[in-house]
Design an enzyme around this catalytic site. Sequence first.
Site, mmCIF file in Angstrom:
data_model
loop_
_atom_site.group_PDB
_atom_site.id
_atom_site.type_symbol
_atom_site.label_atom_id
_atom_site.label_comp_id
_atom_site.label_asym_id
_atom_site.label_seq_id
_atom_site.Cartn_x
_atom_site.Cartn_y
_atom_site.Cartn_z
ATOM 1 N N THR A 21 37.599 42.902 80.460
ATOM 2 C CA THR A 21 38.842 43.410 79.890
ATOM 3 C C THR A 21 38.600 44.775 79.251
ATOM 4 O O THR A 21 39.538 45.558 79.109
ATOM 5 C CB THR A 21 39.412 42.451 78.822
ATOM 6 N N LYS A 52 25.402 42.557 83.057
ATOM 7 C CA LYS A 52 26.238 43.735 82.812
ATOM 8 C C LYS A 52 25.460 45.030 83.065
ATOM 9 O O LYS A 52 26.032 46.113 83.132
ATOM 10 C CB LYS A 52 26.791 43.697 81.394
ATOM 11 N N LYS A 71 41.061 48.297 78.947
ATOM 12 C CA LYS A 71 41.359 49.092 77.741
ATOM 13 C C LYS A 71 40.976 50.556 77.956
ATOM 14 O O LYS A 71 41.709 51.467 77.569
ATOM 15 C CB LYS A 71 40.570 48.556 76.542
ATOM 16 N N LYS A 83 30.141 46.597 75.482
ATOM 17 C CA LYS A 83 30.331 45.213 75.899
ATOM 18 C C LYS A 83 29.102 44.441 75.426
ATOM 19 O O LYS A 83 28.127 45.058 74.986
ATOM 20 C CB LYS A 83 30.454 45.113 77.418
ATOM 21 N N ARG A 84 29.119 43.113 75.504
ATOM 22 C CA ARG A 84 27.920 42.383 75.120
ATOM 23 C C ARG A 84 26.721 42.833 75.960
ATOM 24 O O ARG A 84 26.882 43.270 77.106
ATOM 25 C CB ARG A 84 28.136 40.879 75.286
ATOM 26 N N HIS A 104 35.850 30.827 82.993
ATOM 27 C CA HIS A 104 35.524 32.212 82.638
ATOM 28 C C HIS A 104 34.237 32.709 83.257
ATOM 29 O O HIS A 104 33.856 33.852 83.016
ATOM 30 C CB HIS A 104 35.412 32.364 81.121
HETATM 31 C C1 LIG Z 1 37.377 43.928 75.097
HETATM 32 C C2 LIG Z 1 36.190 43.575 74.288
HETATM 33 C C3 LIG Z 1 35.116 42.928 74.884
HETATM 34 C C4 LIG Z 1 35.048 42.619 76.358
HETATM 35 O O1 LIG Z 1 34.456 43.717 77.013
HETATM 36 P P1 LIG Z 1 33.929 43.567 78.537
HETATM 37 O O2 LIG Z 1 33.556 44.956 78.896
HETATM 38 O O3 LIG Z 1 35.104 43.078 79.320
HETATM 39 O O4 LIG Z 1 32.798 42.635 78.515
HETATM 40 C C5 LIG Z 1 34.021 42.612 74.092
HETATM 41 N N1 LIG Z 1 33.993 42.919 72.786
HETATM 42 C C6 LIG Z 1 35.016 43.552 72.179
HETATM 43 C C7 LIG Z 1 34.912 43.874 70.740
HETATM 44 C C8 LIG Z 1 36.149 43.895 72.899
HETATM 45 O O5 LIG Z 1 37.165 44.505 72.282
#
Ligand SMILES: *Cc1c(COP(=O)(O)O)cnc(C)c1O
Length: 831
Positions: free
Chosen positions: A674, A572, A678, A566-567, A374
């Site tokens: 991911t 990032k 979304k 995101k985190r 990952h």
């Molecule tokens: C999809 C998701 C992530 C991943 O987000 P990235 O932008 O790909 O880092 C992290 N936290 C939650 C709650 C998510 O639904």
Amino acid sequence: MSTTYDPNTTPTDQPYDFLTQNDCASLKKSIESHLLFTLGHSLPAAQPQHWWIATCLAVRDRALNTSFKAMAEHRRLNVRRVHYLSLEYLMGRLLENNLRNTGLYDTAKQALGELGQDLESIVNKEPDMGLGNGGLGRLAACFLDSLSTLDLPAVGYGIHYEFGLFRQEFVNGKQIEQPDAWTRNGNPWKLVRPEYSVTVKLYGHVTQQFDDCGNASYVWEDTRSIIGLPWDIPIIGFQSSTVNFLRLWESRASDEFNLEIFNQGAYVEAIQEKANGETVSKVLYPNDATESGKELRLVQQYFFVSCSLHDIIRRFKRDNTDWNLFPDKVAVQLNDTHPAVAVPELMRLLLDMEGLTWDHAWGICQKVFSYTNHTLLPEALETWSVPLFGRVLPRHLQIIFEINQRFLENEVAVKWPGDLEKLQKLSIIDDRGAKAVRMAHLSVVGGHATNGVAALHTRLLKEKLFPEFDELYPGKFLNMTNGVTFRRWLMVCNPELTALINESIGTDWTKDASKLKALEAFADNPEFQQRYRDIKRGHKVTLCEIILKLTGYEVSPDALFDVQIKRLHEYKRQHLNLLHIVTLYRRLLQNPELKIQPRVFIFGAKAAPGYFLAKNIIHAINALAEKVNNDPRINNQIKVVYLPNYGVTLAEKIIPASDLSEQISTAGKEASGTGNMKLALNGSLTIGTLDGANVEIKDEVGDENIFIFGLTVEQVEALYAKGYNPYDFYWADAELRAAIDWLASDYFTGNADDFKPLRNSLLDHGDPFLVCADYRDYVDTQAKVDAAYADQTHWTKMAILNTARMGFFSSDRTIAEYAKDIWNLPSIKVQ
Ligand SMILES: *Cc1c(COP(=O)(O)O)cnc(C)c1O
């Protein structure tokens, strides 16, 4: 009515039909009976959370009934199963998903309505099941949904943490962590299975023993024991005949007393000592993409892996006697290296418990395991110090040494005779300096496949991280581009858009997401565009209410909603976004005539509690928000909000309301992402770098429907090779210089020291993630976004084309690829 149980009939033939039938009257009766006889509440006394539990239990009854049939069929056919091992599952809420997947949503709404209850407010009573940090844990949750939907026999294994990821609060703009006791008031989805408890051994030492013929064997003695108690959560697929289970292990103290203490009459102390066993599953480690090397973390990993392998072997032995069949019946997927200790653990069980020879056991291992990588971030590649590992798992360390010795001798030294450098580079034991076990090497060597999670990531995995392994094992490295479940991330979070899609192109896409392409025909249709825009605006109005409630700030639904969720991590680059906002703020102040498209910048992100710079960035965004949002001079043209406690449920509210999706990581650092999928699916246009799955999103949606900026992986490398100095960019760009210096002045909090750490990281500490290098292109690309948003017709067309072209990123496609190319797993439809 007969009450005798007839084992020859299926459960639905028994006289408790109302517990399993899907009509409104039965569901109503079922909810009522749970409220009365499971929870012990009369109807008038019941609180909303009691209605929530009763409704969940009514759905769970039906899921279990389906599972009985599926399990019976799986057993009858002695099927092959995949076992997904993951230290994290970020499940979120389950009720609405389960109602949509079973098709019971409308029935439940009606049944509850007749009972005087409102389904929507009941759904909101559910606490998030937040047993994960971010993308890795959420991927595991999306995969479980797709496995059941595709009728694939699967078991998810993980840890039943008492405390999930911390709850985030802000005090004076700074992050405060609070415990998340998600299961304190009970959780109706989980079912305890004490009969499948497993005893796990730790610590102790290993002795060699010989039998009458002089055969050596190894005995692991003087160990400490803990018990793994399994909790099962049914995983209900979308319109499928399969209900799989997520089995989460809770640690319990073993029944063995410390007899010495006990015999001294110290009964209470002896019991107290037992409590130590219960701490193993107490809390999820809150680090995303970094490893801490802590003993408890290793114990957690081994605990859940050992429990899971015992469980897998128990199930195998129930229906099989020949160990040669084990790889035909069992596939085990390692979600990152966190469960990699499964390789020596399965070896130990086969060698020491089952008496197999080394070669036999090793052949089985290599056929059973496969590993998903990952991350390429060096600080996130797991290693364990050899002394620590040997103290906790002495027998496993021995086995790892033997695996390594055979690997180096029989494979590496044969492929590259006399090449010591290769031996050192590929060794599972890093013996430069303090010795450490390299879990990624163990995972590659111990399985038959290693996969990356996006095309670019897999290429870099092969070329940069594991070039020698790729040469040694041609074909072992595969790409499985991530996906997300369209049930949660479209049908549940955006029922309005789902209805519009269904009305326009029918429902075939729900089972084959590539069919969303049919929406392309509507991209220019003014009537469709208007409805698409109205739906987006509806979600924005709802999000405005949430923003007001959570932050106290009032924002307009007519502004462009610019979202980064995101985190919080430097790679990032939330701080790049921050510098852009500071730049806009400054432009608006310096030029009062300036007119831009009104924008709301929306952030959601938790930072690891010990990640100082990440917390400094949070503080800076909150401080900027307070200034910007209260500054009358800029006429409400920009607003900044940081929503606290970002998690799955908040994501489900933000994503449908988003116009612009920030995917701005330094090229080469984000394995896939991911969140990007979304958001694009819900018609949010991406502003992003050519990193992770952004590359494939661009290929799918088309260059003209995405905003790409910044250095590529190759340009990043070239810049480093030439020698990167952020000051070059700082001195060359007056706006960048002003943004950084203003941020580090006393303007925002009254204290010029507050954001010095951030400034230092960007300048004196070398700007490790190239924020300064990408700043200009980012800010200029944001200006193009601003111009594009002014043309709503064209913007809507781009958004519709994003929705239409995201079918590839369904986790159903990803899981179908895993099933075919890694697991060799057929789908089992149950009648
Ligand atoms: C999809 C998701 C992530 C991943 O987000 P990235 O932008 O790909 O880092 C992290 N936290 C939650 C709650 C998510 O639904």
